[in-house]
Every structure is written in structure tokens, then in C-alpha cells.
Write an enzyme that holds these catalytic residues in place. Sequence first.
Site, short mmCIF file in Angstrom:
data_model
loop_
_atom_site.label_atom_id
_atom_site.label_comp_id
_atom_site.label_asym_id
_atom_site.label_seq_id
_atom_site.Cartn_x
_atom_site.Cartn_y
_atom_site.Cartn_z
N HIS A 1 0.84 -1.21 0.00
CA HIS A 1 0.00 0.00 0.00
C HIS A 1 0.87 1.25 0.00
O HIS A 1 1.82 1.35 0.76
CB HIS A 1 -0.91 0.01 1.22
N TYR B 1 -9.61 5.15 7.38
CA TYR B 1 -9.76 5.48 8.80
C TYR B 1 -10.82 6.56 8.88
O TYR B 1 -10.62 7.64 8.33
CB TYR B 1 -8.45 6.02 9.38
N PRO C 1 -4.33 0.14 18.59
CA PRO C 1 -4.02 -0.32 17.23
C PRO C 1 -4.18 0.75 16.13
O PRO C 1 -3.84 0.49 14.98
CB PRO C 1 -4.99 -1.48 17.00
N LYS D 1 1.04 -0.18 15.11
CA LYS D 1 2.46 -0.22 15.51
C LYS D 1 2.86 -1.41 16.38
O LYS D 1 4.06 -1.69 16.51
CB LYS D 1 2.80 1.07 16.28
N TYR E 1 3.79 6.59 10.06
CA TYR E 1 2.97 5.45 9.68
C TYR E 1 3.81 4.38 8.97
O TYR E 1 3.67 3.19 9.25
CB TYR E 1 1.82 5.92 8.78
#
Length: 389
Positions: free
Chosen positions: A72, A200, A292, A296, A384
Site C-alpha cells: 500500500h 480510517y 491499534p 504499531k 505510519y
Amino acid sequence: MRTKVAIIGAGPAGLLLGQLLHRYGIDNFILERQSPDYVLGRIRAGLLEGGTVGLLDQIGAGARAHAEGLVHEGIELAFAGRRHRIDMKGATGKTVMIYGQTEVTLDLMNARNAAGLTTVYEARDVQPHDFDGSHPRVTWVKDGITHTLDCDFIAGCDGFHGVSRASAPASAIEEFERVYPFGWLGILSETPPVSHELIYSNHARGFALCTMRSMKRSRHYLQCSLDDHVDQWRDDRFWDELKRRLDQEAADNLITGPSIEKSIAPLRSFVAEPMRFGRMFLCGDAAHIVPPTGAKGLNLAASDAHYLSSALHEFYDEKSSAGIDAYSAKALARVWKAVRFSWWMTSMLHKFPDTGTIGARIQLAELDYVTQSQAAMTSLSENYVGLPF
Ligand code: RFL
Ligand code: PHB
């Protein structure tokens, strides 16, 4: 029985540490409380940083991740009825990979079997001893018989509820903790993902996340109350609620189906300092937990295993204690940055019971900023995709 490093716990931290040590020629032995099937059955993490994939490659266990994992290059943030893409590859040159924790664990178990290394599953009453001296050992019970393993070092890779951290003297540990006032209800289903990247979503009804395991298998999460029970969440209720928390296009694209797995996880930030007690080291969830939202936890377990294996390599190869002396501080420096990032993502995306309407407006302003400012997008992306180790 004797080994150089006795590892407690055969989750990702323990199994990866075992293979990294093996690559350095350091003999190790793993003790796991559960059965292999139980360990493989836990549906948890799904997103690997490039650095974690690199560690799998280093130990020769990355082939299936490269063949089956989904690379991704960005994520989408949804709020106020619209989706906004964060181009992480554009911002950092790096990507992440969707490849489930169950698959990582299976690949690590297979690598361990192929290397002929010992793992004792269903070991009861595992207990580390004498790690404050120079002759540590671990005892356990299997089939009613008590066994003892003498070792040079103990690696506590036994997760948040493990025996390792609990065995360190309370006066030697400082704990930092925040328990969030909500949980995540997750379901796995044999349905195609809503979008080719993760969504998200910040919504007045609560957070939602659309992720996946493959192009045929979806994983979705909803923020839920800590009092909720999975039995209260029949599949149709879950899908209805998810649709409400998504933008119109995503809701229209959502293909629903029966759940294969459904579970509720509480959200917590936790760090235990230090990560070393004499000849025992903590690694992964045994030392720290993150909510979550930043994806990580597994990636921190992997970077800890990297730092610890390098330190032990230095000890055996160069007869130097510098690496093991620096392990805790080095690992914690990276851990705290992931704790901060995970807390920040959680704070920006969830509905908080006590921050009121001003809190909700501030979240929207922050999301607007994060999706408009190149500097903010780069900062989010850098964290990220994973800070270097
Ligand atoms: P684990 O996986 O808990 O493994 C510890 C092992 O130790 C064993 N054990 C013992 N063995 C012997 N004696 C004892 N007394 C023992 N006590 C325990 C246990 O049986 C187990 O096998 O810890 P480890 O290896 O540190 O790995 C950590 C990760 O599992 C965890 O951080 C992630 O799953 C967190 N996480 C995520 N991390 C990511 O990097 N990306 C994600 O996308 C992501 N998503 C998630 C997540 C965790 C979630 N939940 C359920 C907490 C999504 C969710 C919903
Ligand atoms: C997952 O795929 O399970 C997943 C992905 C990203 C997260 C959390 C979980 O932030």
C-alpha cells in the site's frame, strides 16, 4: 538442559528474535504456554512496516509475504462525509504491506522448524529465575514433569499478561499507562475490501476502520463501548453501523457477508521501563502496548527483536556488553515515538465521551490540517510507514 538464550513466548517477538539469533549462530530455546494452533488462531495485526518486512527477508522468511502481501502506498482519512488520501509513498518514498499476523507467525514457525530449533508448546508454569545473577534459568512443567533450562540470558517475549515482566522486582519498574474509554469490535469476512487502501473514519457515531487481509478477505473495526459484548453485535447490526460511519461512496461500495471471526479488544497505551533486568530482557508487548490505530504493536515487537539480537550478537561475537547495556534505552526511544503516534492517531479519530462538542470540532480542524498541509501529511506518513531502526 542448557541454551544461550531462553525465550519465553512464541508470538511474533519471540519467534522473530529466535530466527535473528539463529542467523548470528546464537543457540536459543522457546517456551510457549499455548498450542501452535492457538497461537496461529489469534487474528490481530495486519499491517507491516517496510522495516519489518526487511527483517523477515533477513532471516529468509519473507518470500510468501512478497508473493501474497498487498503493498500500500497511501491511506484514506474520512471525516465530515468525505475521504482524503494521504500519499505516503509520495511523502516518504516508502510503502507498507498488508500481511496478517497469522501469516507472519506461520512463516516464522516454518523457518524455526526448518532450522531445527526447539520450541516447547503447552509449557505450563513457565518461570524465569536468578536473572539478577550470572546463572539465570527457566523452569516449566510439561506432562506433569518439571524441567529446568540453564541459560546465559532470558528474553521475555510473553506479551502484556506474561510472566517475565511480572517476575521483575516491582521496585525496579516504572509503568506508564492510559486506558481509553472504548474498545474496537473487529470482524473478518470473506468479502472484497471497500477500497484498495485502508479507510480510517472519524464519525460522530464513533471511529471505523476498513482494512483487509487480501483482495477477497476484509477486516473491519468499529469503536464500541467497553461494556459491549460480541453477542450483542449480530452481523447485520455490524454492517449497518459500519455503513453509517462511512462516506456515501464507501457505504455504497461495501459488500457485506457472514463474519468468520468477531472480537472486542480494549485500547491501551502502556510502557514499562526499563526493558532490562540483569540478564532478562523484555521484548514486544511484554514491555509496551499501543492502541491499534497507528498499526504499531507488531512492528515494535519486530524492532525490539532487531535491537536485542544485534546487542546479543555484539556480546557473543565481540565479547562486548555495550550493546546489551544500551538495549533498553535504544528500544525505548523508538517505542515512545510509536506510543506518541498511536495516541495521536487515536485522539484524532475516536469519539471521546468527555471532550464534548469543542473536542469534536478540534478533531475536524486537525483532520482538515493534516489532509491539507504537506508538512503534516509528511509527518503522519513518516510515522505510519515506520521510523528507521
Ligand atoms: P504476543 O503476540 O502477545 O505473544 C506473546 C506470546 O507469549 C505467550 N505467553 C507465554 N508463554 C509462556 N509462558 C507464559 N507465562 C506466557 N504468557 C504468555 C502467549 O501465549 C503468546 O503466544 O506478543 P508479541 O510477540 O510481543 O507480539 C505483539 C503483537 O501480537 C501485537 O503488538 C499486535 O497484535 C498489535 N496489533 C497490531 N500491530 C501492528 O503492528 N499492526 C496492526 O495492524 C495491529 N493491529 C493489533 C492490531 C492488536 C490487536 N489486538 C487484538 C490487541 C489489531 C488488534 C485488534
Ligand atoms: C488490520 O489490518 O488489522 C489493521 C490495520 C491497520 C490498523 C489496525 C489494524 O491501524
